[in-house]
Design an enzyme around this catalytic site. Structure first.
Site: not given
Length: 376
Positions: A87-89, A91
């Site tokens: 999950p990139c939330n 970053f």
């Protein structure tokens, strides 16, 4: 040779579609190298429904629904290959960029657990470009260090690179970090495949027009619900030329948005038909749905899926908002296939055109601070 693949955070199946269609044949031995789905996991029910429908309709039990923190990684079937877009939330360049201090940042560690237990021959990890600066760059270094040291065969040789998928024939400017790792005991090193599209290259960029109009969508195409806007929004969009956004100076004063603070460039931004689209996203309120260059409306989910290179017969499950989320969070299948075939060529010992990676991995793993790194 068939590589049995496991996935975490599988999403709707952008990478999985690329894996399902990737195939390399050795020019001398005629041996084929392919990838086969073995298991995957995601906490979003709609994404799991989509993945099952398009990737493994005959094996729904191999898609494990639920929070990765509850997944019994050590009990999953043996695999040779591993893919995870953690999950990139936390970053992302848009938002608070909490990095390891957020809810999602630490979830990369479950991929490390897979590497430590299953020891796949190779893996690919994917995240947004903002990963390189999260926690003052220390998050990127920590993640790379743990990946390089994982497993029981001396660790992994890593090739991290910042890809723009438009350079590989995707009709969208979409930058993502991909980290390809190959087990060190195999004595193979992945090389970044050379871009094929853009000025001075073999092919011109694929444009938004190419994606949406060369083969026009039929009215009843799956997930092709055309948005209906209020009259004021329609009138507002009519005053925005293609390629421009909500802050275009030619918009009449009475229609202009009253916004204090930062003015994000993608708000009510209309596509430029002669260029790749801007980045497809999976969430956001009014003005973030991507807008047609000619018609005064937002794109449908099917049109966004085309910009992501999903084929028209790839059906997304769930509500319109859930489908939008899945489309926007996915890896473009066409781009995934290109990277995966480069991995297969690496393993098969087949040469291909390549470029240096953005980062010198040996220097990266010796430097404590991202700011000190030498970029190639």
């Amino acid at each position: 040779m068939i590589f049995k693949k496991g996935e975490l955070f599988n999403g709707p199946g952008g990478f999985a579609w690329g894996a399902k269609h990737a195939k390399v044949k050795h020019p001398v031995t005629n041996e084929e190298f392919t990838i086969e789905h073995t298991w995957s996991n995601d906490y979003c029910d709609s994404a799991c429904d989509t993945y099952i429908h398009n990737i493994c309709p005959d094996r729904p039990d191999t898609v494990h629904r639920g929070d990765v923190r509850s997944l019994k990684i050590n009990e999953l079937d043996k695999i040779d290959a591993f893919i995870y877009g953690f999950p990139c939330n936390d970053f992302s360049l848009v938002g608070e960029k909490k990095g390891f201090d957020g809810t999602f940042g630490p979830l990369y560690s479950y991929g490390i657990q897979v590497l430590n237990h299953h020891n796949p021959k190779w893996f690919i990890a994917e995240n947004v470009g903002g990963l390189q600066s999260a926690n003052d760059g220390k998050a990127f270094i920590k993640i790379l260090t743990e990946m390089s040291e994982a497993g029981e065969f001396g660790g992994y040789r890593l090739t991290p690179h910042l890809y723009n998928f438009a350079d590989y024939g995707v009709p969208q400017s979409r930058q993502r970090i991909l980290i390809v790792g190959i087990r060190k005991d195999l004595n193979k090193e992945f090389k970044v495949p050379a871009p094929t599209h853009g000025p001075g290259r073999e092919f011109p960029y694929e444009t938004a027009f190419d994606a949406l109009m060369k083969d026009p969508l039929v009215a009843d195409a799956p997930n092709h619900y055309i948005p209906v806007h209020k009259p004021r929004v329609v009138e507002f969009l009519k005053h925005i030329p293609e390629g421009q956004n909500a802050w275009y100076e030619g918009i009449p004063e009475e229609l202009r948005l009253k916004v204090k603070g930062a003015r994000m460039s993608q708000i009510y931004r209309r596509l430029d038909r002669n260029s790749p689209s801007y980045t497809v996203t999976g969430s956001g309120g009014g003005g973030t749905h991507m807008y047609h260059w000619e018609e005064p409306r937002a794109l449908s989910n099917r049109e966004r899926a085309r910009l992501q290179t999903f084929p028209d017969d790839f059906v997304f499950k769930g509500t319109k908002e859930k489908v939008r989320q899945q489309v926007g969070m996915a890896v473009p299948p066409k781009g995934a296939k290109i990277i995966l075939e480069a991995v297969l060529k690496t393993y098969a010992g087949i040469d291909y055109d390549h470029i240096p990676s953005k980062w010198n991995i040996d220097e990266m793993l010796q430097k404590p601070n991202m700011e000190e790194l030498v970029l190639l």
